[in-house]
Scaffold this motif. Sequence first.
Motif, PDB file in Angstrom:
ATOM      1  N   TYR A  11       3.708  77.697  22.918  1.00  0.00           N
ATOM      2  CA  TYR A  11       4.870  78.076  23.475  1.00  0.00           C
ATOM      3  C   TYR A  11       5.318  77.323  24.698  1.00  0.00           C
ATOM      4  O   TYR A  11       4.339  76.858  25.576  1.00  0.00           O
ATOM      5  N   GLU A  12       6.664  77.143  24.907  1.00  0.00           N
ATOM      6  CA  GLU A  12       6.922  76.092  26.050  1.00  0.00           C
ATOM      7  C   GLU A  12       7.749  76.966  27.113  1.00  0.00           C
ATOM      8  O   GLU A  12       8.518  77.717  26.741  1.00  0.00           O
ATOM      9  N   LEU A  13       7.299  76.659  28.310  1.00  0.00           N
ATOM     10  CA  LEU A  13       7.904  77.256  29.585  1.00  0.00           C
ATOM     11  C   LEU A  13       9.115  76.178  29.750  1.00  0.00           C
ATOM     12  O   LEU A  13       8.744  75.059  30.041  1.00  0.00           O
ATOM     13  N   MET A 209       0.025  77.793  26.366  1.00  0.00           N
ATOM     14  CA  MET A 209       1.657  77.405  26.812  1.00  0.00           C
ATOM     15  C   MET A 209       1.480  76.068  27.242  1.00  0.00           C
ATOM     16  O   MET A 209       0.615  75.566  27.881  1.00  0.00           O
ATOM     17  N   VAL A 210       2.862  75.513  26.953  1.00  0.00           N
ATOM     18  CA  VAL A 210       3.037  73.994  27.696  1.00  0.00           C
ATOM     19  C   VAL A 210       4.347  74.071  28.225  1.00  0.00           C
ATOM     20  O   VAL A 210       4.964  75.056  28.399  1.00  0.00           O
ATOM     21  N   TYR A 223      -0.821  73.895  30.111  1.00  0.00           N
ATOM     22  CA  TYR A 223      -1.395  72.838  29.219  1.00  0.00           C
ATOM     23  C   TYR A 223      -1.931  73.627  28.281  1.00  0.00           C
ATOM     24  O   TYR A 223      -2.967  74.339  28.646  1.00  0.00           O
ATOM     25  N   ALA A 224      -2.007  72.694  27.123  1.00  0.00           N
ATOM     26  CA  ALA A 224      -2.685  73.574  25.896  1.00  0.00           C
ATOM     27  C   ALA A 224      -2.625  72.637  24.721  1.00  0.00           C
ATOM     28  O   ALA A 224      -1.605  71.856  24.482  1.00  0.00           O
ATOM     29  N   ALA A 248       0.228  68.215  23.969  1.00  0.00           N
ATOM     30  CA  ALA A 248       0.715  69.365  24.694  1.00  0.00           C
ATOM     31  C   ALA A 248       2.160  69.348  24.697  1.00  0.00           C
ATOM     32  O   ALA A 248       2.773  69.269  25.651  1.00  0.00           O
ATOM     33  N   GLN A 249       2.727  69.636  23.428  1.00  0.00           N
ATOM     34  CA  GLN A 249       4.110  69.697  23.080  1.00  0.00           C
ATOM     35  C   GLN A 249       4.310  71.006  22.561  1.00  0.00           C
ATOM     36  O   GLN A 249       3.505  71.824  21.752  1.00  0.00           O
TER      37      GLN A 249
END
Length: 294
Positions: A11-13, A209-210, A223-224, A248-249
């Motif tokens: 999931y992207e922040l 999350m990234v 970061y993941a 990490a995207q």
Amino acid sequence: MLTLRIGIVQYELAPLQTEADFWDGIRQDVEQAKADQVRLLIYPEYLTAHLLALSSPLAHDQAAPYIDGFTERYIRFFSDLSRDSGIIILAGTHIHREGNGYVNEAYLFFPDGRIETQQKLHLTPEERNCWHLTPGNHLNVIDTEFGRMAILICYDIEFPELSRIVAQQDVVLILNPTYTDQAAGYYRVRYCAQARAIENQRFVALSGMVGMLPYIPQIDAGYAESGCFSPCDYPFPPNGILNIAPDAQKTVVIADLNLSELKRNWAQGQVSPYKDRKPELYQQLAKQVPNSSR
């Protein structure tokens, strides 16, 4: 042959303009997962903390009640989404009020309306000292049509006793929603997740999350490299990685879990660390070791 296709959301922040942007983004994920024939979709820890992006910066003692304000919408939204899509959805974790405090709790939504939950059992220093969260004290073993599952939230995967307990209850898949803001934190969780898969001969799915929200102190960065892990043994890949995000995207990692092959590993693997453990011997050895003077 019983196979479970899972989708692991990395999931992207990112900035949010409206609350609808948050829910619509999740709805799009689920629509794509349905097109990809995913049966179980997994979101990361602190999913609803992304809604802090709609607020000016808050202190932790303000952030918890702010997130709790979305509890009713969160439960209704994911209940409807699971029912309409036919997909089991681990909706990450959500901070909400319980009793006199706040807890970090994972919610697993089923198409038939069932909801299973799991509170985080081991809190990080930030969760204890800044969020002032209350730890859980119960492990939920969840029956599904694909076999038993359990949820260990982020830091909980670093304590091998928990995975061993659920393995002894015939869990085949451990769901590991995480939030780590730096590479070191991610690798602590990742390598422990792989260790749990090896020593218990189970599948472990890690969702993280990234992205960055530098103006939100609670979730300023993620970061993941999310993925799904298996034993490092026949008939699985030598490195125990069924699939993993390449970087990490933002992405969705899809893995097909062959539950028949997992049981074949229990019977025909080159080694069987779960079956060959010697708890009685360990107890004897522990008694033989002198107490530390420290």
